[in-house]
Motif scaffolding. Structure first.
Motif, PDB file in Angstrom:
ATOM      1  N   ASP A   1       0.806  -1.218   0.000  1.00 25.59           N
ATOM      2  CA  ASP A   1       0.000   0.000   0.000  1.00 25.59           C
ATOM      3  C   ASP A   1       0.841   1.271   0.000  1.00 25.59           C
ATOM      4  OD1 ASP A   1      -1.674  -2.079   2.047  1.00 25.59           O
ATOM      5  OD2 ASP A   1      -2.762  -1.224   0.354  1.00 25.59           O
ATOM      6  N   PHE A   2       2.132   1.137   0.230  1.00 22.10           N
ATOM      7  CA  PHE A   2       2.995   2.309   0.299  1.00 22.10           C
ATOM      8  C   PHE A   2       3.496   2.749  -1.080  1.00 22.10           C
ATOM      9  CE2 PHE A   2       2.317   1.446   4.434  1.00 22.10           C
ATOM     10  CZ  PHE A   2       3.285   0.805   5.206  1.00 22.10           C
ATOM     11  N   HIS A   3       3.209   1.938  -2.094  1.00 22.09           N
ATOM     12  CA  HIS A   3       3.755   2.199  -3.421  1.00 22.09           C
ATOM     13  C   HIS A   3       2.688   2.779  -4.335  1.00 22.09           C
ATOM     14  CE1 HIS A   3       7.540   0.231  -2.531  1.00 22.09           C
ATOM     15  NE2 HIS A   3       6.843  -0.692  -1.906  1.00 22.09           N
ATOM     16  N   TYR A   4       3.025   3.858  -5.026  1.00 18.33           N
ATOM     17  CA  TYR A   4       2.039   4.530  -5.856  1.00 18.33           C
ATOM     18  C   TYR A   4       1.533   3.640  -6.981  1.00 18.33           C
ATOM     19  CZ  TYR A   4       5.791   5.462  -9.213  1.00 18.33           C
ATOM     20  OH  TYR A   4       6.819   5.325 -10.098  1.00 18.33           O
ATOM     21  N   ASP A   5       2.336   2.696  -7.457  1.00 19.67           N
ATOM     22  CA  ASP A   5       1.890   1.869  -8.577  1.00 19.67           C
ATOM     23  C   ASP A   5       0.883   0.802  -8.171  1.00 19.67           C
ATOM     24  OD1 ASP A   5       5.050   0.019  -8.887  1.00 19.67           O
ATOM     25  OD2 ASP A   5       3.657   0.294  -7.222  1.00 19.67           O
ATOM     26  N   HIS A   6       0.566   0.730  -6.891  1.00 24.86           N
ATOM     27  CA  HIS A   6      -0.481  -0.192  -6.430  1.00 24.86           C
ATOM     28  C   HIS A   6      -1.876   0.338  -6.762  1.00 24.86           C
ATOM     29  CE1 HIS A   6      -2.680  -3.003  -3.958  1.00 24.86           C
ATOM     30  NE2 HIS A   6      -3.090  -2.065  -3.125  1.00 24.86           N
ATOM     31  N   TYR A   7      -1.977   1.640  -6.990  1.00 27.15           N
ATOM     32  CA  TYR A   7      -3.279   2.287  -7.100  1.00 27.15           C
ATOM     33  C   TYR A   7      -3.657   2.549  -8.555  1.00 27.15           C
ATOM     34  CZ  TYR A   7      -2.557   2.706  -2.156  1.00 27.15           C
ATOM     35  OH  TYR A   7      -2.325   2.396  -0.842  1.00 27.15           O
ATOM     36  N   ASP A   8      -4.929   2.340  -8.846  1.00 24.33           N
ATOM     37  CA  ASP A   8      -5.424   2.495 -10.209  1.00 24.33           C
ATOM     38  C   ASP A   8      -6.018   3.872 -10.489  1.00 24.33           C
ATOM     39  OD1 ASP A   8      -6.706  -0.878 -10.040  1.00 24.33           O
ATOM     40  OD2 ASP A   8      -4.805  -0.166 -10.862  1.00 24.33           O
ATOM     41  N   HIS A   9      -6.484   4.529  -9.442  1.00 29.71           N
ATOM     42  CA  HIS A   9      -7.237   5.761  -9.640  1.00 29.71           C
ATOM     43  C   HIS A   9      -6.649   6.885  -8.797  1.00 29.71           C
ATOM     44  CE1 HIS A   9     -10.060   3.068 -11.535  1.00 29.71           C
ATOM     45  NE2 HIS A   9     -10.153   2.379 -10.403  1.00 29.71           N
ATOM     46  N   TRP A  10      -6.494   8.023  -9.420  1.00 30.23           N
ATOM     47  CA  TRP A  10      -5.867   9.173  -8.770  1.00 30.23           C
ATOM     48  C   TRP A  10      -6.670  10.441  -8.999  1.00 30.23           C
ATOM     49  CZ3 TRP A  10      -1.237   9.004  -5.997  1.00 30.23           C
ATOM     50  CH2 TRP A  10      -0.550   7.784  -6.027  1.00 30.23           C
ATOM     51  N   GLY A  11      -6.594  11.320  -8.019  1.00 29.02           N
ATOM     52  CA  GLY A  11      -7.170  12.641  -8.208  1.00 29.02           C
ATOM     53  C   GLY A  11      -6.159  13.597  -8.811  1.00 29.02           C
ATOM     54  N   GLN A  12      -6.604  14.826  -8.994  1.00 29.15           N
ATOM     55  CA  GLN A  12      -5.750  15.831  -9.613  1.00 29.15           C
ATOM     56  C   GLN A  12      -4.832  16.507  -8.610  1.00 29.15           C
ATOM     57  OE1 GLN A  12      -8.805  16.322  -8.604  1.00 29.15           O
ATOM     58  NE2 GLN A  12      -8.654  18.245  -7.459  1.00 29.15           N
ATOM     59  N   GLY A  13      -5.092  16.294  -7.325  1.00 29.54           N
ATOM     60  CA  GLY A  13      -4.263  16.859  -6.276  1.00 29.54           C
ATOM     61  C   GLY A  13      -4.805  18.157  -5.728  1.00 29.54           C
ATOM     62  N   THR A  14      -4.440  18.427  -4.490  1.00 32.76           N
ATOM     63  CA  THR A  14      -4.789  19.693  -3.851  1.00 32.76           C
ATOM     64  C   THR A  14      -3.552  20.218  -3.134  1.00 32.76           C
ATOM     65  OG1 THR A  14      -6.404  20.779  -2.381  1.00 32.76           O
ATOM     66  CG2 THR A  14      -5.653  18.589  -1.718  1.00 32.76           C
ATOM     67  N   LEU A  15      -3.295  21.508  -3.298  1.00 28.00           N
ATOM     68  CA  LEU A  15      -2.062  22.097  -2.792  1.00 28.00           C
ATOM     69  C   LEU A  15      -2.202  22.524  -1.338  1.00 28.00           C
ATOM     70  CD1 LEU A  15       0.810  23.224  -3.268  1.00 28.00           C
ATOM     71  CD2 LEU A  15      -0.272  25.339  -4.090  1.00 28.00           C
ATOM     72  N   VAL A  16      -1.254  22.098  -0.539  1.00 25.66           N
ATOM     73  CA  VAL A  16      -1.152  22.531   0.850  1.00 25.66           C
ATOM     74  C   VAL A  16       0.160  23.288   1.001  1.00 25.66           C
ATOM     75  CG1 VAL A  16      -0.916  21.800   3.244  1.00 25.66           C
ATOM     76  CG2 VAL A  16      -2.525  20.616   1.719  1.00 25.66           C
ATOM     77  N   THR A  17       0.053  24.512   1.463  1.00 24.71           N
ATOM     78  CA  THR A  17       1.238  25.332   1.685  1.00 24.71           C
ATOM     79  C   THR A  17       1.268  25.750   3.154  1.00 24.71           C
ATOM     80  OG1 THR A  17       1.112  26.197  -0.572  1.00 24.71           O
ATOM     81  CG2 THR A  17       2.504  27.390   0.984  1.00 24.71           C
ATOM     82  N   VAL A  18       2.371  25.444   3.813  1.00 23.31           N
ATOM     83  CA  VAL A  18       2.520  25.769   5.225  1.00 23.31           C
ATOM     84  C   VAL A  18       3.633  26.803   5.361  1.00 23.31           C
ATOM     85  CG1 VAL A  18       2.901  24.889   7.549  1.00 23.31           C
ATOM     86  CG2 VAL A  18       1.824  23.423   5.814  1.00 23.31           C
ATOM     87  N   SER A  19       3.270  27.965   5.837  1.00 16.81           N
ATOM     88  CA  SER A  19       4.252  29.039   6.001  1.00 16.81           C
ATOM     89  C   SER A  19       4.859  29.002   7.395  1.00 16.81           C
ATOM     90  CB  SER A  19       3.599  30.391   5.747  1.00 16.81           C
ATOM     91  OG  SER A  19       2.604  30.638   6.721  1.00 16.81           O
ATOM     92  N   SER A  20       6.104  29.426   7.477  1.00 16.00           N
ATOM     93  CA  SER A  20       6.804  29.406   8.780  1.00 16.00           C
ATOM     94  C   SER A  20       6.602  30.697   9.546  1.00 16.00           C
ATOM     95  CB  SER A  20       8.298  29.181   8.554  1.00 16.00           C
ATOM     96  OG  SER A  20       8.813  30.179   7.704  1.00 16.00           O
TER      97      SER A  20
END
Length: 130
Positions: free
Chosen positions: A111-130
């Motif tokens: 489950d730790f490997h990305y090639d195990h998964y068939d379906h993916w989303g487009q992603g969402t950006l998280v930005t953490v400022s210091s």
């Protein structure tokens, strides 16, 4: 056709909390093993957290243990990633991944490997400022 849609990303300060959501349609959600991955600038995509089809087993990468929680709501066909005590190094695009897998109800190294998964989303950006 399977659709995977993430939401909830944004800009937050270090120490803040944020919850990501991922809604999956077009497939029997209760048969899905699900995971969150992330990709920081100039880095490879990395595993963050996974949850089995029943929700009874979860796993996390070491850097987020104790700070992030993955959960699922089958009625809403949604998986969540609750992120707390955010750090600048958590800045990345977060991706939701899914695969039909009811063969086991425990998280394994597979489950730790990305090639195990068939379906993916487009992603969402998280930005953490210091």
């Amino acid at each position: 056709q399977v659709h995977v849609v993430e939401s909830g990303g944004g800009l937050v300060q270090a120490g803040a909390s944020l919850t990501l959501s991922c809604t999956v349609s077009g497939v029997n959600f209760s048969r899905l093993a699900l995971a969150w991955f992330r990709q920081a600038p100039r880095k490879e995509r990395e595993f963050v957290a996974a949850i089995t089809y029943s929700g009874s087993s979860t796993a996390y990468t070491d850097s987020v243990k104790g700070r992030f929680t993955i959960s699922r709501d089958n009625a809403k066909t949604t998986v969540y990633l609750q992120m707390g005590s955010l750090k600048p190094e958590d800045t990345a695009i977060y991706y939701c991944a899914a695969v039909v897998d009811i063969s086991r109800d425990y998280v394994s190294g597979l489950d730790f490997h990305y090639d195990h998964y068939d379906h993916w989303g487009q992603g969402t950006l998280v930005t953490v400022s210091s």
